[in-house]
Every structure is written in C-alpha cells, then in structure tokens.
Scaffold this motif. Structure first.
Motif, mmCIF file in Angstrom:
data_model
loop_
_atom_site.group_PDB
_atom_site.id
_atom_site.type_symbol
_atom_site.label_atom_id
_atom_site.label_comp_id
_atom_site.label_asym_id
_atom_site.label_seq_id
_atom_site.Cartn_x
_atom_site.Cartn_y
_atom_site.Cartn_z
ATOM 1 N N ASP A 173 -21.888 -1.075 -5.350
ATOM 2 C CA ASP A 173 -23.238 -1.821 -5.062
ATOM 3 C C ASP A 173 -23.570 -1.731 -3.691
ATOM 4 O OD1 ASP A 173 -25.668 -3.021 -5.915
ATOM 5 O OD2 ASP A 173 -24.667 -4.925 -5.497
ATOM 6 N N LYS A 174 -22.393 -1.687 -2.814
ATOM 7 C CA LYS A 174 -22.833 -1.669 -1.202
ATOM 8 C C LYS A 174 -23.225 -0.566 -0.588
ATOM 9 C CE LYS A 174 -22.045 -5.640 -1.241
ATOM 10 N NZ LYS A 174 -22.691 -6.536 -0.538
ATOM 11 N N LEU A 184 -22.762 -1.921 -12.694
ATOM 12 C CA LEU A 184 -23.471 -1.383 -11.627
ATOM 13 C C LEU A 184 -25.064 -1.512 -11.911
ATOM 14 C CD1 LEU A 184 -23.159 -0.307 -8.871
ATOM 15 C CD2 LEU A 184 -22.914 2.006 -9.764
ATOM 16 N N ALA A 185 -25.248 -1.030 -13.227
ATOM 17 C CA ALA A 185 -26.726 -1.076 -14.043
ATOM 18 C C ALA A 185 -27.016 -2.607 -13.879
ATOM 19 C CB ALA A 185 -26.619 -0.799 -15.196
ATOM 20 N N GLY A 186 -26.288 -3.508 -14.349
ATOM 21 C CA GLY A 186 -26.494 -4.973 -14.076
ATOM 22 C C GLY A 186 -27.073 -5.222 -12.637
ATOM 23 N N PHE A 187 -25.991 -5.002 -11.707
ATOM 24 C CA PHE A 187 -26.295 -5.158 -10.326
ATOM 25 C C PHE A 187 -27.674 -4.672 -10.008
ATOM 26 C CE2 PHE A 187 -21.518 -5.329 -9.403
ATOM 27 C CZ PHE A 187 -21.521 -6.695 -9.201
ATOM 28 N N PRO A 242 -33.504 -7.961 -9.103
ATOM 29 C CA PRO A 242 -34.555 -7.484 -8.208
ATOM 30 C C PRO A 242 -34.111 -7.705 -6.946
ATOM 31 C CG PRO A 242 -35.478 -8.978 -9.983
ATOM 32 C CD PRO A 242 -34.049 -8.831 -10.047
ATOM 33 N N GLU A 243 -34.613 -6.893 -5.854
ATOM 34 C CA GLU A 243 -33.927 -7.066 -4.382
ATOM 35 C C GLU A 243 -34.604 -8.221 -3.841
ATOM 36 O OE1 GLU A 243 -31.620 -5.283 -3.078
ATOM 37 O OE2 GLU A 243 -31.677 -6.200 -1.248
ATOM 38 N N GLU A 244 -35.959 -8.271 -4.358
ATOM 39 C CA GLU A 244 -36.521 -9.793 -3.793
ATOM 40 C C GLU A 244 -35.773 -10.924 -3.933
ATOM 41 O OE1 GLU A 244 -37.659 -7.899 -5.968
ATOM 42 O OE2 GLU A 244 -39.487 -6.672 -4.783
ATOM 43 N N LEU A 245 -35.312 -11.147 -4.946
ATOM 44 C CA LEU A 245 -34.418 -12.360 -5.506
ATOM 45 C C LEU A 245 -33.335 -12.448 -4.254
ATOM 46 C CD1 LEU A 245 -34.039 -12.525 -9.253
ATOM 47 C CD2 LEU A 245 -35.377 -13.892 -7.712
ATOM 48 N N ARG A 246 -32.761 -11.264 -3.962
ATOM 49 C CA ARG A 246 -31.448 -11.519 -3.047
ATOM 50 C C ARG A 246 -32.142 -11.915 -1.505
ATOM 51 N NH1 ARG A 246 -27.155 -6.850 -4.258
ATOM 52 N NH2 ARG A 246 -27.480 -6.345 -6.425
ATOM 53 N N GLU A 247 -33.059 -11.127 -1.372
ATOM 54 C CA GLU A 247 -33.651 -11.563 -0.044
ATOM 55 C C GLU A 247 -34.219 -12.951 0.157
ATOM 56 O OE1 GLU A 247 -37.148 -8.455 0.512
ATOM 57 O OE2 GLU A 247 -35.360 -6.750 0.976
ATOM 58 N N VAL A 287 -27.047 -15.859 -7.403
ATOM 59 C CA VAL A 287 -28.211 -15.163 -7.816
ATOM 60 C C VAL A 287 -27.922 -13.993 -8.696
ATOM 61 C CG1 VAL A 287 -30.077 -13.695 -6.975
ATOM 62 C CG2 VAL A 287 -29.155 -15.813 -5.547
ATOM 63 N N VAL A 288 -26.646 -13.264 -8.115
ATOM 64 C CA VAL A 288 -26.608 -11.892 -9.050
ATOM 65 C C VAL A 288 -25.802 -12.289 -10.370
ATOM 66 C CG1 VAL A 288 -25.737 -9.776 -9.025
ATOM 67 C CG2 VAL A 288 -26.621 -10.608 -7.014
ATOM 68 N N LEU A 289 -24.566 -13.120 -10.313
ATOM 69 C CA LEU A 289 -23.823 -13.094 -11.334
ATOM 70 C C LEU A 289 -24.334 -13.702 -12.561
ATOM 71 C CD1 LEU A 289 -20.227 -14.110 -10.251
ATOM 72 C CD2 LEU A 289 -20.999 -12.047 -11.122
#
Lengths: 440, 298
Positions: free
Chosen positions: B96-97, B184-187, B191-196, B212-214
């Motif tokens: 994911d990195k 990986l599909a889950g990651f 949405p990138e917005e949530l992480r940001e 957020v992700v888990l």
C-alpha cells in the motif's frame, strides 16, 4: 428471439445428457454366463485386471505376465487397470467405488489372507475351490498357505508370489567396525548389538525407520521374535490373550529398540530408511524383502544397483530364524465379472509354474508354488526359497494376512498413539480392546 | 396475457434449471445421503445399514484417534488462519506504500496460489526434513549453515503441538499472497480523502491506519477468515502428501478417509464428514446471513 430459445434448448439438452450419463452405469450388467461352472474355454474377447503394480519390478513383472497371457490367449484384449500408490492405498479406494457401483473389474489384486474378508463377506468375490482342483493348485501350493488364505474352508484368491517380511538388513562394514561378528539371534542380542554400534560409531544410526507403517512392520517382527511362531499365530485367533506378559515384554523391547532412533531421524519413507543402510548412515534396518529388489535392481529402473553380501547383507529378523513371516499378492475373480472365462484364464496364468517363474524373478519375490525352476532365483532369492521350503510359516499382520481391515486399522491407530506417548500399558490395552472388538 | 408473462420468466428458469437440478442432486442430495449413512449402523461393507439415530455422533468421541485428529485440526486452523492473516495483512500494508515494481511483487506473492497443495506438500516435505546435525537437510541444514543451529527442530515429526504448526507453514506460505490481494483491494477501497482528512486533523500514519483504514476493512477480514477457515477445516491433501496416514498428524478429513476406505466403516466415516460439514457451516452460515442482509439494505 429465436436464437435465444435455441440456446435455452441446447443448454437444457446438455443438462439432460449429463444426467443420463450418470445413471446409465448400472445397465452394463454381466452377460449371464455363470462363472462357477465354466470349465476353461475362453469365450470372452476382453479381460480387465485391476492392480496397484505401476512402478519398478512390479510393473515390469506384470508386463511380462501380460505378454505371456496374450501369447496363450491371442483373441483376448487385455485391459491393464492399474492404479498407482504404494501398498494399494489409492487403488483400494478406487476399487471400492467400482464394486459399490456394480462395475467390477474381472479380476482384482488384494493381499492374500484376512484383508480379503470384507470382499468375501460383502459377496464381491467368487469362491475358487473348483478352479483350484481343476488347475491342480490345491497340490501345487503348500497346504499351510492354502489354510491361511481360506475363509470358512473356501479359497477366494490365487497368490502370485510370496514376500518375506522378517528380514534384518545390515551394512557389513558398519557392523564389523562395531565388533559384531554374527547377526543377532534374539531380540535381546539385537538390543546389545544396537548398543555396540552406538558406542563405537556415534555418527551412525544403530537402526533406521521410515514413516509410521515401517515402525509397525518393525514391531511385528519384534513380536514374532519374542513370542515365537506359535505364540504369534495364536494372537490372531478369536479369544486370544493379548494380556500375555510376553506381549508386554515385546512392546518393551520394541520401545527400547526405538530409543536408538530419535524421532528427528525418522526417514520419509521405507526406501530412504533402507538406503541409509547402504550409505553406511545406519547399521540395521528391518524391512520386507522388496528391499533386496530395491538394492540390487538397476539405477534405470529405480534401484541402487548394489551387490548382495558386499554392499549389504541380511539375516532373519532377530529371534525369527526358522520362521517365515510371509505375505502375498493375490488375484480374485470378481462376482459379476463381465468376462469370467478370460478372467479364469488370467488366474490360471498367475497360478501356473510358467507364470510364477516369469513374474517373480522380475518382481523380486519367490513363487508360492513349490515346483519352481530354482536357477531363475539368484542372490537373496536363493536364500528365501530355501527358507520357504523349510521354515515355519506365520502370516504378516501389517501386510494383510492375519487381521481384517477393522482390526488392522485399530492397531494402526494404537501404534500411532504409542509413537507419541510411549505408554506401554495404554498400547497393550488398546491391543487387547482391538482383539476383543474385531477378532472373528 | 398469461403467455406474455411466462415469456418473462420461463427462459430464465430453463436456463438455470440444469444447474439447479445438478446442484440439488450432487450437492444437497449427497449431503442428505451422507447424513442417512451417518445415522445408520453400516459399519462394514456387508452391513445393510439400519437406522440407529444419532448414536454414531456421540460414539465417535470414544475413538481416541478422532479426538486427537480434531485437536490437530484445530491447532492447524489456528496457526494457518492466524499466520496467513497476519502475513497477508503485513504484505498488503507494505504494498500500500506504493513501492517501486509493485506489480511484479504482487505477482510473486500471488504465485504460490497457483500451485496445488500436493505439489506444495511434496516440496515442503523435503524442506522440513527432520534430521539434525550432520544429516540435516532442507531448513535444518539452512539453519545450521547460518549458525542458527539452535533453530533446528523436528518439524512435523515432533510429538508436541508444533507438528501441526509446521504443517500449517506451507499452507500459510501458499495462501498469504491471496490474503494480501484481498487486503490490498480493501486498502485501495478506502478513499484517499478520508486519509487526508485524518492527516489534516493531526493523525499520524499509525493512527490513520488504526482509526480510519482498519475499521473499513471488516468485510475483507470476514471474507478472508471464511475462505481460510473452510480450507483449513477440510484440509486433506497437504497433510497427506507431507506425512501420509500417520496418527501423529491425522486431521478429521484423513480420519474420515481412513475409516471409509481402509476400514470399511462407512457410518463413522459419514459421521466424521457430517461434523466437518457442520464445522464449515459455523464459518459460512453467518457470512451468508450477513451477505443477504447487506444485499437487502442496498
């Protein structure tokens, strides 16, 4: 629109075909000839023989037999339905499905003796008493062998060969280095010899074993060594006394012997374990005489191309001198065999002097008949033939002669448990229970 | 009018009818048959098999090998499911990195899945050969050569629980790549917005994953557990190709096979089969319930 409907019909039809294909197997019934009173004329154009001889000397021996059969029965199309897998583990499962579906092969392989009982009781094989008389087999095989393979006074199979289970293989150099001048004659001697090897050559395994069944095989020979031929044979009659202190003694001896091979040194299979003796990594190995075939046959056919007496040597397993712990591959006549006359011709081929002398030198076993051509059996086989003619006979447990399938399975499990916990009294109790439940 | 309505559903029904019929016979019909045998006393090939109720289901627990095979199966399941999840998650986390050459790494990790358990078993049987010291080969040899001799062990020949743990290793090796793909599909589904947004709010990288992700990966986790769990409870080929029919590593499926084919006891074999089915059902049924519910919500 029309195209869609055609597609639907096509799919439905395919489904119906698939279904009908599954249900049509039963209609293929035998053609009505009664195999019981057939007197020898081959009227069939085909014969299907089921075995687990797919590799090495076994397969080569089978091919030679088939060639001879075809010469004698040129009009019969021989179908070799062999299924791979050691000691028939996979083949028996395939065979069971076929018998259940009422589509038996004409003749199938099975270890002679109690292992065939389930087939007999399920009425899946024909008695061969008349056939034995007609072919003179009742005179050609030793009477004690016929007694052992009979069930309630009837014979149901024709033994193709005889193997010996109680053979002690050893590496002459390693043993000599340990200061051992002659093979051990009792189990106690054997343990002393194992100790000598351990003291003089700490890098060498005193005795090698393979996967679980090879330890059961070893246990069997230790039992015979401690109990003697009569004691061993008595254990397999109904009401036998498995609580006998001699059995306890034998289990303790087996346990003691197994302390010379740590569980981390168990080889993956019997070949690897036997090869350790050849390679000088182990001093002793107890295995059936198929090991001789493996040692001496050419590299091309999967063997080790070694010379008897110099690269390896053998003796009766400790304490079993004068006792022949035998097992035999045999063939049956299936009930409802589609081609009974051709199947009988096959059984006649196996039982005949020619057939046995063609097959056995290649397979590395000796004939069950007593009128063989001795010149065809060199090396180890000469010794085996000589022993066969004079030894007391006992049937092998692991290789299907004395115990029926249920009993066998119970002992397998008890033994497997013993290899984990080494609890002698639990093991003996499990043996007593198994005998009570399964003996007949 | 009627004719027109039939036109709507009839072609569809005809199209699926063959598979409905085949599934009905070969899946549910045979499951039913299995239960019928399990409830009978057909303990030999020559028995007729009378109905005896549920006595086999309790009697089977008196067979020592059955209880030990259940225990072996549970140890295998714990190590296999746990190991494959952890390793799969870890690999997915690294992927994911956005590392260089992600595609080829992904392929490499997924490859083992294309191999059959039998082939895996044969290779790992050599890798996990148990001899120590001078005769060591496979992993034990590797440990010895690396100066890690103390790590040598008996693998599947051990008489403690580690025998089943060793047998789970090849299964972990084989399936963790697949679990990685799922995670990986889950990651990537987060949405990138949530992480940001989380980063803007001052969350560090660890907290982004933890909070957020888990929480959004729960469906993936559930799917993975079910896939691994049902493979594990039915496992036969891997164990058989590594250690054959040894009691030391016997699992329920091998017990079932031995009962039926070596011993000819169809009733107890079918009982073992029924228990395996029930154990798998414990995994699968809640998933189906959850699946149907979430479909309805949509």
């Amino acid at each position: 629109m029309r195209a869609r409907w055609t597609a639907v019909v096509a799919v439905a039809a395919a489904g119906a075909l698939a279904l009908s294909a599954c249900s049509s197997s039963k209609s293929n019934k035998p053609s009505g000839t009664s195999p019981g009173n057939n007197t020898g004329a081959v009227t069939d154009s085909k014969v299907e023989v089921f075995s687990w001889w797919t590799g090495g000397g076994e397969a080569a021996g089978l091919q030679a037999l088939i060639a001879d059969y075809k010469k004698k029965n040129p009009s019969v199309d021989f179908v070799n339905a062999a299924v791979a897998g050691g000691a028939g583990t996979n083949a028996k499962a395939v065979l069971k499905s076929r018998l259940q579906a009422n589509t038996p092969p004409d003749s199938f392989q099975g270890h002679a003796g109690a292992e065939l009982q389930d087939y007999i009781k399920a009425n899946q094989v024909e008695p061969l008493d008349d056939f034995y008389k007609q072919q003179g087999l009742d005179k050609a095989f030793p009477q004690s062998l016929i007694d052992e393979i009979s069930y309630k006074g009837h014979v149901y199979s024709v033994p193709a060969n005889i193997h010996r289970a109680n053979v002690l293989w050893f590496n002459p150099q390693v043993v000599q280095k340990a200061g051992i001048s002659s093979p051990p004659t009792s189990v106690a001697d054997f343990i002393a010899d194992l100790d000598k090897v351990k003291q003089t050559q700490p890098d060498v395994l005193p005795i090698s074993v393979g996967d679980q069944w090879t330890t059961e095989h070893l246990w069997e020979t230790v039992m015979i060594g401690d109990l003697g031929a009569d004691g061993w044979n008595a254990l397999w009659k109904s009401g036998a006394n498995w609580n006998d202190p001699k059995v306890t003694q034998a289990i303790n001896d087996f346990k003691k012997i197994m302390t010379y091979v740590p569980s981390s040194s168990y080889a993956a299979d019997w070949q690897t374990a036997s090869k350790q003796v050849i390679d000088g990594k182990a001093a002793y190995n107890v295995m059936g005489d198929w090991a001789a075939g493996y040692f001496t046959s050419s590299v091309a056919s999967g063997g080790l191309a070694k010379t008897a007496k110099t690269d390896f040597d053998w003796a009766a397993a400790p304490g079993t001198d004068g006792i022949y712990d035998w097992l035999s591959d045999s063939f049956t006549l299936a009930k409802g065999a589609p081609h009974p006359s051709a199947a009988k011709a096959w059984l006649a081929e196996i039982g005949s002097k020619d057939g046995q002398d063609i097959f056995n030198p290649i397979k590395g076993s000796i004939p069950a008949r007593t009128d063989e051509d001795k010149s065809k059996y060199p090396g180890y086989l000469t010794w085996a033939l000589d022993e066969w003619s004079k030894d007391k006979l006992v049937g092998s447990f692991y290789h299907g002669v004395v115990a029926n399938n249920a009993w066998h399975n119970d002992i397998d499990n008890a033994e497997g448990q013993f290899l984990k916990d080494w609890n002698v009294s639990n093991f003996q109790k499990a043996l007593v229970d198994a005998a009570q439940q399964d003996a007949e | 009018m009627r004719h027109a309505r039939a036109r709507n559903w009839l072609p569809g029904l005809l199209l699926v009818a063959p598979s409905i019929i085949l599934v009905a016979i070969f899946v549910y019909g045979l499951i039913g048959w299995n239960f019928k045998v399990a409830l009978s006393d057909q303990h030999h090939d020559y028995d007729v098999g009378k109905f005896v109720g549920t006595e086999n289901f309790s009697n089977i627990w008196d067979i020592r090998v059955w209880s030990s095979s259940v225990k072996n199966g549970l140890i295998f399941t714990l190590v296999f499911v746990g190991g494959a999840l952890l390793l799969g998650f870890f690999l997915a986390f690294l992927m994911d990195k956005a590392i260089k050459g992600e595609g080829s790494f992904r392929a490499v990790y997924l490859f083992p899945m294309a191999i059959s358990f039998v082939a895996t078993g044969v290779v790992w049987k050599w890798l996990m050969a148990s001899p120590h010291g001078k005769d060591a080969s496979g992993l034990n040899r590797l440990f010895a050569d690396l100066g890690l001799g103390s790590l040598q062990n008996d693998w599947y020949n051990s008489t403690t629980w580690t025998n089943m743990a060793s047998l789970a290793l090849p299964a972990v090796w084989q399936m963790s790549g697949y679990i990685m793909a799922l995670f990986l599909a889950g990651f990537r589904g987060v949405p990138e917005e949530l992480r940001e947004a989380a980063r803007v709010d001052g969350a560090n990288e660890w907290k982004v994953y933890r909070y957020v992700v888990l929480p959004q990966l729960r469906p993936v986790l559930l799917t993975s557990v079910i896939i691994l769990g049902h493979i594990s409870l039915k496992i036969f080929d891997l164990v058989y190709s590594i250690n054959g029919k040894s009691v030391n590593t016997e699992v329920p499926a091998i017990f079932m096979w031995q009962r039926v084919y070596d011993r000819g006891d169809a009733a107890i074999g079918a009982t073992a089969g029924a228990y395996i089915l029930l154990a798998v059902a414990v995994f699968v049924v809640p998933y189906l319930v959850w699946f149907v519910r979430s479909e309805k919500k949509r």
